[in-house]
Design a protein around this motif. Structure first.
Motif, PDB file in Angstrom:
ATOM      1  N   GLN A 138       0.817  -1.216   0.000  1.00 54.35           N
ATOM      2  CA  GLN A 138       0.000   0.000   0.000  1.00 54.35           C
ATOM      3  C   GLN A 138       0.849   1.263   0.000  1.00 54.35           C
ATOM      4  N   ILE A 139       1.917   1.227   0.762  1.00 55.69           N
ATOM      5  CA  ILE A 139       2.696   2.455   0.918  1.00 55.69           C
ATOM      6  C   ILE A 139       3.427   2.836  -0.358  1.00 55.69           C
ATOM      7  N   SER A 140       3.715   1.860  -1.228  1.00 60.83           N
ATOM      8  CA  SER A 140       4.399   2.174  -2.486  1.00 60.83           C
ATOM      9  C   SER A 140       3.552   3.116  -3.341  1.00 60.83           C
ATOM     10  N   GLY A 141       2.252   2.829  -3.431  1.00 57.51           N
ATOM     11  CA  GLY A 141       1.367   3.700  -4.193  1.00 57.51           C
ATOM     12  C   GLY A 141       1.281   5.090  -3.600  1.00 57.51           C
ATOM     13  N   GLN A 142       1.331   5.162  -2.280  1.00 56.15           N
ATOM     14  CA  GLN A 142       1.254   6.465  -1.627  1.00 56.15           C
ATOM     15  C   GLN A 142       2.537   7.264  -1.848  1.00 56.15           C
ATOM     16  N   MET A 143       3.675   6.563  -1.904  1.00 54.71           N
ATOM     17  CA  MET A 143       4.936   7.234  -2.211  1.00 54.71           C
ATOM     18  C   MET A 143       4.892   7.848  -3.607  1.00 54.71           C
ATOM     19  N   ARG A 144       4.283   7.151  -4.543  1.00 52.94           N
ATOM     20  CA  ARG A 144       4.137   7.689  -5.900  1.00 52.94           C
ATOM     21  C   ARG A 144       3.271   8.947  -5.888  1.00 52.94           C
ATOM     22  N   ARG A 145       2.225   8.930  -5.073  1.00 52.58           N
ATOM     23  CA  ARG A 145       1.366  10.116  -4.973  1.00 52.58           C
ATOM     24  C   ARG A 145       2.165  11.329  -4.503  1.00 52.58           C
ATOM     25  N   LEU A 146       3.090  11.082  -3.614  1.00 55.11           N
ATOM     26  CA  LEU A 146       3.874  12.188  -3.061  1.00 55.11           C
ATOM     27  C   LEU A 146       4.944  12.668  -4.032  1.00 55.11           C
ATOM     28  N   GLY A 147       5.297  11.821  -4.995  1.00 52.94           N
ATOM     29  CA  GLY A 147       6.319  12.208  -5.967  1.00 52.94           C
ATOM     30  C   GLY A 147       7.702  11.688  -5.652  1.00 52.94           C
ATOM     31  N   ASP A 148       7.815  10.669  -4.798  1.00 54.40           N
ATOM     32  CA  ASP A 148       9.125  10.152  -4.390  1.00 54.40           C
ATOM     33  C   ASP A 148       9.922   9.650  -5.592  1.00 54.40           C
ATOM     34  N   GLY A 149      11.097  10.217  -5.817  1.00 57.27           N
ATOM     35  CA  GLY A 149      11.940   9.827  -6.933  1.00 57.27           C
ATOM     36  C   GLY A 149      12.880   8.695  -6.576  1.00 57.27           C
TER      37      GLY A 149
END
Length: 874
Positions: A138-149
């Motif tokens: 779940q947290i991987s998708g949320q990291m993408r939302r935040l813009g984590d490069g």
């Protein structure tokens, strides 16, 4: 500064929508970045490396504001370094989170009416892997939302095969070096989770309990002790007093009767006892208290375990089979019946440790566990900071680090769980103990069995900076990206995760520390500085704010509050303000594009530029230098604030506004300003990109036609400065600001036009008359002009004819009324502050408040008097 770094053909669509809609932009942009491989790292590159590991979030978790805060800072650092030409690796991954994950899956089983014991170990572990596959990402998708490069192709999990090999390898090496051993000692025990837990998994809170003072012994040989855990007296094996305490010297060495039992226990002298605290005598229960265990070791006392792993009394007698809390009440009642209760205090508020996972009160318990001998490892971790190989930022945090590593106790690494890295030790039928490395076959045959415990989660996460790079194999990634450039993490896990990475990195990598710099940040709190918690009702799901205001707005708010090592308050209205900033950037860039701002070709020579053009370029270079210096010092709040004020105040509110006059006039000056405006926006968007990546990507690619700002060249300070132009524009700003303030004070509407005479000859402001008139809505003076107000400012004079715009008599009357009220307020505050009797009794905060009222009254009087002085006679 740099010229347009990309030099790509213009984008086919240079139009921007009238409004910025983050929801329409963020998802597609992020996927484009990932598809193009911008965040991947190449170990074969000849670029200098820049490496940061993600503090691995628990696989059970979801993105909370603490994650969003930390990830924003790391992403800003790595995006900037990537633009500076570094081979940048932000290493992603997750922690298997032994106890937390096991608890989650056990709860799921409980809904089916089953326990892990119904499945057995192998089937239960398989069930956990199944859960991880279904729910753990779940947290991987949320990291993408935040813009984590992050480099997604390198994502690791602490239970991966490669990381498991690293765990087994370092365990074996430490064991062979006699730095891992098995021993019976006091540990934190959770009677609900049925495992030892680490110090960081213990949450302390003030609970209502009871303090009971009890009398041991008989006659002259009596002594009083106090405890909050009366049930543990069944396991007492001594009473301790200080060797210099004259009250008890006659008792030292004697045996006294332990109530409710058929045992007698000695009175021992030990310097651990504080003779000034309580009665100066303490009961000693070596099997159920860490301090008592140490006393027991020094005096060779027996350790009697009186509870099982469920915290049920096992000691013989009437209390056997009672839960510890039931036994507590029963024992106090029994002691009261014998007349041995001297005092009882209820409620007695004291700090009690609870399991962070299930909230059960933890029980100190004597248990056979595996331990790391941390002495030499901790010394190496301390030396690496002392000799400068590792910097801690902010530096004042070094003391806390040394206080920890210099006093570190041996580390209990075994956990009584099924989910985790199983301890690679086998026991034989004749008492043999064999530690097995990753390339070795475990012993087999009748009677051989593997240790049932698993390792503390911190053991595997302590290897994170090098296990994720392929260690123990000597990989190209390890050679390129170890040691990490910087570790960005919260000060709250300085002792637990950071210290363990330091110990293991120095040990496994031949004295090379795992990172050059440890950059510590604070905790996210609500806007009132209160800790965020579901129980407090102030916890925030960052996805809600990202949905409402956009990810850039959340990121900018978090970065703008990030002072090194200091907690970060955040409120929704601040996120809304950051959303407004994103909109401001959007609208200013739209204006620039509509007016022909361009990045094509070199910048015109300074001799062809107006003072306004030279001023903004001079200021731009200063900001580039300032932001670079602040990044190197991890001053995220200051650099964000510098960029905010430069972009909003200087670029958008001044340069863009001043340029409107130039654009309207046309000709060569307009063409020069279009190129300057394009340059300023190009550089400003690059500077902002690491913190607000989405809106800047959209605007920069539209403005420049470049492929992506993610891979654009980071701006550098060209050295261009023009002090004369800066002074000239500061004077211009003073004139406009002062006249605007006067207009507002007189109640004039912003768009209301006023006749004015400008006396600018002989000043640097002469070339700016058109801009001054346009920005201040000043009409030519006309034949019937009569100056009713004259404002001298910055060497110039602005004379205004207000006769047709305001009622001077009414305005004087209104201001006179306001002046009288301010003078009355001043008189009252002055009288109170001059009253010695009042000052002697009033609290400091009340006195400070009155001093503030006096200062405010003085300011009001000066302001109102100035307005009156500027008005013409009535």
């Amino acid at each position: 500064m740099t010229e347009n770094a990309q030099q790509q053909p213009p984008a086919p669509d240079t139009e921007l929508p009238t409004q910025y809609a983050p929801a329409d932009v963020e998802g597609p942009l992020y996927e484009r970045w990932v598809e193009r491989g911008y965040f991947e790292a190449d170990e074969k590159s000849d670029k200098p490396p820049y490496t940061i590991v993600i503090p691995p979030p628990n696989v059970t978790g979801s993105l909370h504001l603490g994650h969003a805060f930390e990830h924003t800072l790391i992403d800003a650092l790595t995006r900037r370094k990537r633009m500076q030409g570094f081979e940048t690796l932000w290493q992603p991954g997750m922690d298997h989170a032994g106890i937390a994950t096991q608890n989650v899956v056990e709860r799921e089983l409980g809904k089916e009416g089953k326990s892990r014991h119904d499945l057995g170990r192998e089937a239960f572990v398989e069930r956990v892997w199944q859960w991880k596959g279904e729910s753990g990402g779940q947290i991987s998708g949320q990291m993408r939302r935040l813009g984590d490069g992050v480099a997604w192709s390198r994502e690791r999990f602490t239970m991966d095969e490669g990381l498991s090999q690293a765990v087994q390898t370092i365990f074996k090496r430490l064991y062979d070096d006699e730095l891992i051993y098995r021993a019976e000692r006091i540990i934190n025990w959770c009677p609900r989770c049925l495992t030892a837990i680490s110090d960081i998994e213990v949450e302390y809170q003030d609970d209502d309990g009871e303090l009971v003072s009890m009398k041991y012994g008989e006659g002259d040989d009596t002594i009083v002790v106090a405890t909050t855990r009366a049930e543990t007296m069944l396991g007492d094996t001594a009473v301790a007093v200080h060797p210099d305490d004259e009250r008890y010297k006659h008792l030292v060495g004697k045996l006294i009767k332990l109530p409710l039992t058929d045992r007698s226990i000695p009175v021992v002298a030990d310097t651990h006892v504080d003779p000034e605290f309580g009665t100066g005598a303490v009961k000693v229960t070596p099997a159920h208290d860490p301090n008592d265990f140490e006393i027991g070791q020094r005096h060779d006392l027996p350790a009697i375990t009186i509870m099982d792993e469920h915290a049920v009394i096992t000691a013989h007698g009437p209390f056997q089979g009672l839960d510890r809390l039931e036994a507590r009440s029963a024992i106090v009642a029994a002691l009261r019946a014998e007349g041995r209760i001297v005092a009882e205090k209820r409620p007695y508020v004291h700090s009690v440790g609870h399991c962070s996972r299930c909230k059960t009160t933890i029980e100190p318990r004597l248990s056979m566990q595996w331990w790391v001998k941390v002495g030499p490892l901790a010394k190496a971790a301390g030396d690496a900071v002392r000799d400068g190989r590792v910097k801690i930022h902010p530096q004042e945090m070094e003391k806390r680090y040394f206080d920890w590593v210099d006093n570190l106790h041996d580390w209990c690494i075994s956990r009584q769980l099924w989910w985790g890295h199983r301890i690679p030790v086998w026991y034989g039928p004749e008492g043999e103990v064999v530690c097995v490395g990753p390339d070795e076959e475990p012993p087999s045959g009748e009677g051989w069995r593997q240790d049932t415990d698993v390792l503390d989660t911190w053991f595997s996460s302590g290897l994170w900076p090098f296990s994720t790079l392929g260690w123990p194999e000597q990989t190209e990634s390890l050679a390129k990206f170890y040691p990490n450039s910087v570790l960005v993490t919260g000060y709250d896990i300085l002792f637990f995760w950071v210290a363990r990475m330091m110990m293991f990195g120095l040990y496994a990598m031949d004295g090379t520390p795992p990172f050059h710099t440890i950059a510590l940040h604070g905790m996210v709190r609500d806007q009132f500085g209160k800790k965020m918690s579901k129980s407090f009702g102030n916890a925030v799901n960052p996805l809600d704010w990202m949905d409402k205001y956009g990810s850039d707005a959340l990121r900018f708010t978090l970065a703008r509050g990030a002072n090194p090592g200091v907690d970060v308050p955040i409120g929704e209205d601040w996120v809304q303000g950051s959303r407004n900033f994103a909109n401001k950037i959007w609208n200013a860039t739209r204006f620039a594009l509509m007016n022909g701002a361009t990045v094509e070709g070199p910048l015109p020579d300074a001799s062809a530029m107006s003072a306004t053009d030279r001023w903004i370029l001079s200021r731009l270079n200063s900001v580039v230098a300032e932001v670079d210096a602040l990044y190197e010092d991890f001053q995220f709040a200051k650099l964000s604030d510098a960029l905010f004020h430069f972009a909003w105040d200087e670029v958008f509110d001044w340069y863009v506004e001043l340029s409107k006059t130039t654009f309207q006039a046309g000709g060569e000056p307009a063409e020069v300003s279009k190129r300057v405006l394009g340059e300023v926006l190009d550089v400003t968007l690059k500077l902002l990109h690491p913190v607000v990546p989405f809106v800047t990507e959209t605007l920069w690619t539209t403005l420049t036609g470049g492929e992506s700002v993610v891979i654009a060249e980071w701006p550098t300070d060209s050295g261009f400065r023009d002090a004369a132009a800066e002074t000239e524009i500061e004077s211009l700003q003073s004139v406009i600001t002062e006249v605007r303030r006067f207009r507002a004070d007189q109640g004039l509407q912003p768009g209301q036009r006023v006749p004015a005479r400008l006396t600018l000859d002989g000043t640097a402001l002469a070339p700016h008359e058109a801009a001054i008139r346009q920005l201040l809505r000043l009409q030519p003076e006309g034949e019937s002009f009569s100056a009713t107000a004259t404002l001298p400012v910055a060497g110039a004079t602005v004379a205004l004819d207000l006769s047709g715009t305001i009622d001077v008599a009414a305005e004087r009357k209104r201001l006179a009324k306001d002046l009288a009220a301010a003078e009355k307020e001043k008189a009252q505050a002055t009288a109170k502050l001059g009253n010695e009797a009042f000052l002697a009794k009033a609290p400091d905060n009340v006195v400070d408040k009155i001093r503030g009222r006096l200062a405010k009254a003085d300011e009001d009087i000066a302001r109102i008097q100035s307005q009156l002085d500027k008005l013409p006679p009535a």
